[in-house]
Motif scaffolding. Sequence first.
Motif, PDB file in Angstrom:
ATOM      1  N   ILE A 254      18.578   5.808  43.259  1.00 37.06           N
ATOM      2  CA  ILE A 254      17.660   5.070  42.384  1.00 37.06           C
ATOM      3  C   ILE A 254      17.525   5.318  40.910  1.00 37.06           C
ATOM      4  O   ILE A 254      17.817   6.597  40.459  1.00 37.06           O
ATOM      5  N   SER A 255      17.526   4.338  40.069  1.00 38.00           N
ATOM      6  CA  SER A 255      17.659   4.662  38.724  1.00 38.00           C
ATOM      7  C   SER A 255      16.403   3.674  38.064  1.00 38.00           C
ATOM      8  O   SER A 255      15.694   2.955  38.611  1.00 38.00           O
ATOM      9  N   LEU A 256      15.782   4.302  36.982  1.00 40.74           N
ATOM     10  CA  LEU A 256      14.732   3.692  36.152  1.00 40.74           C
ATOM     11  C   LEU A 256      15.027   2.265  35.799  1.00 40.74           C
ATOM     12  O   LEU A 256      13.977   1.411  35.747  1.00 40.74           O
ATOM     13  N   ASP A 257      16.360   2.074  35.825  1.00 37.43           N
ATOM     14  CA  ASP A 257      16.628   0.435  35.325  1.00 37.43           C
ATOM     15  C   ASP A 257      16.354  -0.371  36.576  1.00 37.43           C
ATOM     16  O   ASP A 257      16.528  -1.534  36.584  1.00 37.43           O
TER      17      ASP A 257
ATOM     18  N   GLN B  69       5.897  14.587  33.322  1.00 37.05           N
ATOM     19  CA  GLN B  69       5.445  13.144  33.188  1.00 37.05           C
ATOM     20  C   GLN B  69       5.784  12.539  31.690  1.00 37.05           C
ATOM     21  O   GLN B  69       5.986  11.382  31.527  1.00 37.05           O
ATOM     22  N   ILE B  70       5.556  13.218  30.696  1.00 36.57           N
ATOM     23  CA  ILE B  70       5.778  13.062  29.440  1.00 36.57           C
ATOM     24  C   ILE B  70       7.261  12.766  29.236  1.00 36.57           C
ATOM     25  O   ILE B  70       7.511  11.450  28.542  1.00 36.57           O
ATOM     26  N   ASP B  71       8.038  13.315  29.815  1.00 35.83           N
ATOM     27  CA  ASP B  71       9.566  13.209  29.724  1.00 35.83           C
ATOM     28  C   ASP B  71      10.074  11.886  30.260  1.00 35.83           C
ATOM     29  O   ASP B  71      10.942  11.219  29.731  1.00 35.83           O
ATOM     30  N   LEU B  72       9.321  11.704  31.202  1.00 32.65           N
ATOM     31  CA  LEU B  72       9.702  10.506  32.204  1.00 32.65           C
ATOM     32  C   LEU B  72       9.147   9.188  31.486  1.00 32.65           C
ATOM     33  O   LEU B  72       9.861   8.105  31.095  1.00 32.65           O
ATOM     34  N   ALA B  73       7.960   9.342  30.653  1.00 29.02           N
ATOM     35  CA  ALA B  73       7.406   8.199  29.913  1.00 29.02           C
ATOM     36  C   ALA B  73       8.518   7.941  28.867  1.00 29.02           C
ATOM     37  O   ALA B  73       8.590   6.805  28.376  1.00 29.02           O
ATOM     38  N   LYS B  74       9.113   8.907  28.116  1.00 28.50           N
ATOM     39  CA  LYS B  74       9.828   8.962  27.137  1.00 28.50           C
ATOM     40  C   LYS B  74      11.270   8.177  27.419  1.00 28.50           C
ATOM     41  O   LYS B  74      11.548   7.115  26.850  1.00 28.50           O
ATOM     42  N   GLU B  75      11.643   8.438  28.592  1.00 26.58           N
ATOM     43  CA  GLU B  75      12.695   7.854  29.373  1.00 26.58           C
ATOM     44  C   GLU B  75      12.562   6.130  29.479  1.00 26.58           C
ATOM     45  O   GLU B  75      13.236   5.280  29.616  1.00 26.58           O
ATOM     46  N   LEU B  76      11.293   5.852  30.054  1.00 28.51           N
ATOM     47  CA  LEU B  76      10.786   4.791  30.274  1.00 28.51           C
ATOM     48  C   LEU B  76      10.668   3.682  29.127  1.00 28.51           C
ATOM     49  O   LEU B  76      10.959   2.496  29.268  1.00 28.51           O
ATOM     50  N   PHE B  77      10.116   4.175  27.921  1.00 28.30           N
ATOM     51  CA  PHE B  77      10.258   3.588  26.665  1.00 28.30           C
ATOM     52  C   PHE B  77      11.547   2.904  26.489  1.00 28.30           C
ATOM     53  O   PHE B  77      11.684   2.077  25.709  1.00 28.30           O
ATOM     54  N   LYS B  78      12.656   3.564  26.773  1.00 31.53           N
ATOM     55  CA  LYS B  78      13.804   3.200  26.543  1.00 31.53           C
ATOM     56  C   LYS B  78      14.455   2.199  27.476  1.00 31.53           C
ATOM     57  O   LYS B  78      15.309   1.362  27.199  1.00 31.53           O
ATOM     58  N   LYS B  79      13.682   1.600  28.459  1.00 33.31           N
ATOM     59  CA  LYS B  79      13.987   0.845  29.354  1.00 33.31           C
ATOM     60  C   LYS B  79      13.347  -0.741  29.078  1.00 33.31           C
ATOM     61  O   LYS B  79      12.249  -0.721  28.048  1.00 33.31           O
ATOM     62  N   LYS B  80      13.517  -1.715  29.806  1.00 34.06           N
ATOM     63  CA  LYS B  80      13.067  -3.035  29.695  1.00 34.06           C
ATOM     64  C   LYS B  80      11.726  -3.165  30.454  1.00 34.06           C
ATOM     65  O   LYS B  80      11.083  -4.405  30.503  1.00 34.06           O
ATOM     66  N   ASN B  81      11.429  -2.397  31.490  1.00 33.02           N
ATOM     67  CA  ASN B  81      10.297  -2.677  32.254  1.00 33.02           C
ATOM     68  C   ASN B  81       8.818  -2.697  31.560  1.00 33.02           C
ATOM     69  O   ASN B  81       8.689  -1.888  30.532  1.00 33.02           O
ATOM     70  N   LYS B  82       8.001  -3.380  32.285  1.00 31.67           N
ATOM     71  CA  LYS B  82       6.660  -3.355  31.635  1.00 31.67           C
ATOM     72  C   LYS B  82       5.821  -2.243  32.193  1.00 31.67           C
ATOM     73  O   LYS B  82       6.093  -1.810  33.539  1.00 31.67           O
TER      74      LYS B  82
ATOM     75  N   MET C 273       9.850  -8.216  43.268  1.00 33.10           N
ATOM     76  CA  MET C 273       9.648  -7.422  42.101  1.00 33.10           C
ATOM     77  C   MET C 273       9.751  -5.914  42.617  1.00 33.10           C
ATOM     78  O   MET C 273       9.169  -5.678  43.527  1.00 33.10           O
ATOM     79  N   ASN C 274      10.573  -5.125  41.865  1.00 31.26           N
ATOM     80  CA  ASN C 274      10.543  -3.729  42.249  1.00 31.26           C
ATOM     81  C   ASN C 274       9.596  -3.074  41.302  1.00 31.26           C
ATOM     82  O   ASN C 274       9.671  -3.086  39.959  1.00 31.26           O
ATOM     83  N   ILE C 275       8.548  -2.188  41.845  1.00 31.65           N
ATOM     84  CA  ILE C 275       7.802  -1.832  40.897  1.00 31.65           C
ATOM     85  C   ILE C 275       7.910  -0.141  41.246  1.00 31.65           C
ATOM     86  O   ILE C 275       7.908   0.193  42.319  1.00 31.65           O
ATOM     87  N   LEU C 276       7.517   0.616  39.863  1.00 30.31           N
ATOM     88  CA  LEU C 276       7.753   2.053  40.318  1.00 30.31           C
ATOM     89  C   LEU C 276       6.310   2.537  40.063  1.00 30.31           C
ATOM     90  O   LEU C 276       5.650   2.038  39.068  1.00 30.31           O
ATOM     91  N   LEU C 277       5.871   3.347  40.985  1.00 29.26           N
ATOM     92  CA  LEU C 277       4.364   3.706  41.052  1.00 29.26           C
ATOM     93  C   LEU C 277       4.391   5.242  40.659  1.00 29.26           C
ATOM     94  O   LEU C 277       5.194   6.007  41.327  1.00 29.26           O
ATOM     95  N   VAL C 278       3.996   5.594  39.530  1.00 32.46           N
ATOM     96  CA  VAL C 278       4.173   7.022  39.109  1.00 32.46           C
ATOM     97  C   VAL C 278       2.692   7.528  39.411  1.00 32.46           C
ATOM     98  O   VAL C 278       1.708   7.361  38.835  1.00 32.46           O
ATOM     99  N   ASP C 279       2.639   8.656  40.413  1.00 31.61           N
ATOM    100  CA  ASP C 279       1.458   9.416  40.636  1.00 31.61           C
ATOM    101  C   ASP C 279       1.268  10.385  39.732  1.00 31.61           C
ATOM    102  O   ASP C 279       2.348  11.387  39.840  1.00 31.61           O
TER     103      ASP C 279
END
Length: 145
Positions: A59-62, A86-99, A1-7
């Motif tokens: 690397i892609s958010l996907d 960070q808000i912009d990153l979160a908005k992009e992540l909402f478009k993805k299928k990751n938890k 499993m690939n996990i993105l950790l956002v500091d």
Amino acid sequence: MNILLVDGNEKEASDRYIKLGMDTQFQVYEKILKKYSSSTINITTIHPAVHNNYLPSGISLDDFEAVAWTGSLLNIYNMTKSITNQIDLAKELFKKKNKIFGSCWGLQVLVTAAGGKVRKNPNGLEAVLAKNITLNLQLELEIYF
């Protein structure tokens, strides 16, 4: 499993932890995720409060099944560049299928990115202690108070 950790912290905050002989918040997350995961995980840690181009090359958010967002010494209502990144990153992540899991700061960012409002507590700071947090096979956290 690939996990993105956002500091969520700026470099100065992480440097303070290190100067005090402590692990940074993202290092604590890395250790806990590795220790309690029942499957093999690959963690990629990014620092959008520090770098504008925070994703490693190629690397892609996907590429991630799950995202964990750390705490931070920042406050969402200050709206500095490190916060808006960070808000912009979160908005992009909402478009993805990751938890996505966010604690404290992570929740402030995610709520704001989703269009919600975060406000100062008129009674000052508060803290909550979570007990019996378990990590299941899908990397979802169950919290019991």
